[in-house]
Enzyme design. Structure first.
Site, PDB file in Angstrom:
ATOM      1  N   CYS A 136      -4.092   0.757  -2.612  1.00  0.00           N
ATOM      2  CA  CYS A 136      -3.919  -0.489  -1.853  1.00  0.00           C
ATOM      3  C   CYS A 136      -2.876  -1.391  -2.506  1.00  0.00           C
ATOM      4  O   CYS A 136      -2.627  -1.319  -3.715  1.00  0.00           O
ATOM      5  CB  CYS A 136      -5.236  -1.264  -1.811  1.00  0.00           C
ATOM      6  SG  CYS A 136      -6.525  -0.469  -0.864  1.00  0.00           S
ATOM      7  N   CYS A 190     -10.233  -4.657   0.037  1.00  0.00           N
ATOM      8  CA  CYS A 190     -11.313  -3.669   0.175  1.00  0.00           C
ATOM      9  C   CYS A 190     -12.249  -3.774  -1.027  1.00  0.00           C
ATOM     10  O   CYS A 190     -11.947  -4.468  -2.012  1.00  0.00           O
ATOM     11  CB  CYS A 190     -10.725  -2.266   0.300  1.00  0.00           C
ATOM     12  SG  CYS A 190     -10.191  -1.572  -1.287  1.00  0.00           S
ATOM     13  N   ASN A 205       0.853  -1.197   0.000  1.00  0.00           N
ATOM     14  CA  ASN A 205       0.000   0.000   0.000  1.00  0.00           C
ATOM     15  C   ASN A 205       0.889   1.247   0.000  1.00  0.00           C
ATOM     16  O   ASN A 205       1.938   1.287   0.641  1.00  0.00           O
ATOM     17  CB  ASN A 205      -1.007  -0.002   1.147  1.00  0.00           C
ATOM     18  CG  ASN A 205      -0.400  -0.185   2.518  1.00  0.00           C
ATOM     19  OD1 ASN A 205       0.635  -0.815   2.676  1.00  0.00           O
ATOM     20  ND2 ASN A 205      -1.059   0.362   3.528  1.00  0.00           N
ATOM     21  N   GLU A 207      -3.005  -4.518  -3.266  1.00  0.00           N
ATOM     22  CA  GLU A 207      -3.510  -5.420  -4.313  1.00  0.00           C
ATOM     23  C   GLU A 207      -3.472  -4.731  -5.675  1.00  0.00           C
ATOM     24  O   GLU A 207      -3.060  -5.316  -6.682  1.00  0.00           O
ATOM     25  CB  GLU A 207      -4.965  -5.822  -4.029  1.00  0.00           C
ATOM     26  CG  GLU A 207      -5.165  -6.634  -2.763  1.00  0.00           C
ATOM     27  CD  GLU A 207      -5.416  -5.778  -1.518  1.00  0.00           C
ATOM     28  OE1 GLU A 207      -4.811  -4.693  -1.388  1.00  0.00           O
ATOM     29  OE2 GLU A 207      -6.214  -6.215  -0.675  1.00  0.00           O
ATOM     30  N   GLU A 209       0.466   5.279   0.573  1.00  0.00           N
ATOM     31  CA  GLU A 209      -0.472   6.301   1.038  1.00  0.00           C
ATOM     32  C   GLU A 209      -0.065   7.692   0.561  1.00  0.00           C
ATOM     33  O   GLU A 209       1.098   7.934   0.216  1.00  0.00           O
ATOM     34  CB  GLU A 209      -0.557   6.244   2.569  1.00  0.00           C
ATOM     35  CG  GLU A 209      -1.100   4.890   3.027  1.00  0.00           C
ATOM     36  CD  GLU A 209      -1.416   4.813   4.504  1.00  0.00           C
ATOM     37  OE1 GLU A 209      -0.942   5.667   5.280  1.00  0.00           O
ATOM     38  OE2 GLU A 209      -2.159   3.875   4.873  1.00  0.00           O
ATOM     39  N   CYS A 217     -10.677  -2.856  -4.434  1.00  0.00           N
ATOM     40  CA  CYS A 217      -9.762  -3.900  -4.925  1.00  0.00           C
ATOM     41  C   CYS A 217     -10.527  -5.139  -5.379  1.00  0.00           C
ATOM     42  O   CYS A 217     -10.124  -5.793  -6.345  1.00  0.00           O
ATOM     43  CB  CYS A 217      -8.729  -4.258  -3.855  1.00  0.00           C
ATOM     44  SG  CYS A 217      -7.529  -2.932  -3.617  1.00  0.00           S
TER      45      CYS A 217
HETATM   46  N1  THU Z   1      -5.234  -1.423   2.409  1.00  0.00           N
HETATM   47  C1  THU Z   1      -4.665  -2.234   1.480  1.00  0.00           C
HETATM   48  O1  THU Z   1      -3.561  -1.975   0.993  1.00  0.00           O
HETATM   49  N2  THU Z   1      -5.348  -3.334   1.103  1.00  0.00           N
HETATM   50  C2  THU Z   1      -6.503  -3.753   1.651  1.00  0.00           C
HETATM   51  O2  THU Z   1      -7.030  -4.766   1.239  1.00  0.00           O
HETATM   52  C3  THU Z   1      -7.116  -2.990   2.738  1.00  0.00           C
HETATM   53  C4  THU Z   1      -6.547  -1.649   2.985  1.00  0.00           C
HETATM   54  C5  THU Z   1      -4.487  -0.238   2.855  1.00  0.00           C
HETATM   55  C6  THU Z   1      -4.976   1.085   2.377  1.00  0.00           C
HETATM   56  C7  THU Z   1      -4.436   2.009   3.449  1.00  0.00           C
HETATM   57  O3  THU Z   1      -3.109   2.356   3.119  1.00  0.00           O
HETATM   58  C8  THU Z   1      -4.400   1.158   4.703  1.00  0.00           C
HETATM   59  O4  THU Z   1      -4.503  -0.179   4.267  1.00  0.00           O
HETATM   60  C9  THU Z   1      -5.510   1.453   5.694  1.00  0.00           C
HETATM   61  O5  THU Z   1      -6.744   1.422   5.076  1.00  0.00           O
END
Ligand code: THU
Length: 139
Positions: free
Chosen positions: A56, A89, A45, A58, A47, A92
């Site tokens: 994310c 999420c 991920n 994925e 940010e 994704c």
């Molecule tokens: N996140 C992911 O990378 N994948 C997921 O399946 C769930 C959420 C990340 C996004 C963000 O950087 C952090 O987790 C908190 O939501």
């Protein structure tokens, strides 16, 4: 006993997680997607200070594979330090469905927890490009 190919993908996702850029949530996620011919692309991920621009793990893994010309995928693994395991999420799920269809999704944590689930269970009655074709045929 976990199959060696599954373990290999989970290990790759875990390594991907080590690159997580998540200073705002401190929630580190890694992913790894495996192509039909066994190549693995990892993601983490990433940010943004403008939170909504966060991507994310994925999607990073899938974008990397697609941008290298890959089109056919076998399975995807997601690793986070949670119990129960972190699933993809909603956004994704849509992207995994569009590019990997009813692929196998492996959820894992850092303590040996592992869960294997099919995309159609995570995203029943999915919307995809087939519906757009239906509409354009009617015009
Ligand atoms: N996140 C992911 O990378 N994948 C997921 O399946 C769930 C959420 C990340 C996004 C963000 O950087 C952090 O987790 C908190 O939501």
């Amino acid at each position: 006993m976990i199959e060696p190919e599954i373990q290999r993908l989970v290990d790759a996702a875990r390594l991907g997680r080590d690159c997580s850029l998540s200073p705002f949530s401190n929630f580190c996620v890694g992913a790894a997607v495996e192509t039909e011919d066994g190549k693995i692309y990892t993601g983490c991920n990433i940010e943004s200070a403008s939170f909504g621009l966060t991507v994310c793990a994925e999607r990073v893994a899938i974008w990397k594979a697609l941008s290298e010309g890959e089109r056919k995928f076998k399975r995807i693994a997601v690793v986070a330090d949670t119990d129960p395991m972190t699933p993809p999420c909603g956004t994704c799920r849509q992207i995994i469905w569009e590019w990997c269809r009813n692929t196998t999704v492996i959820l894992a944590n850092l303590h040996g927890g592992i869960e294997i689930i099919e995309m159609r269970e995570l995203l029943p009655r999915a919307f995809d490009a087939r519906f757009l074709k239906e509409v354009s045929n009617e015009k």
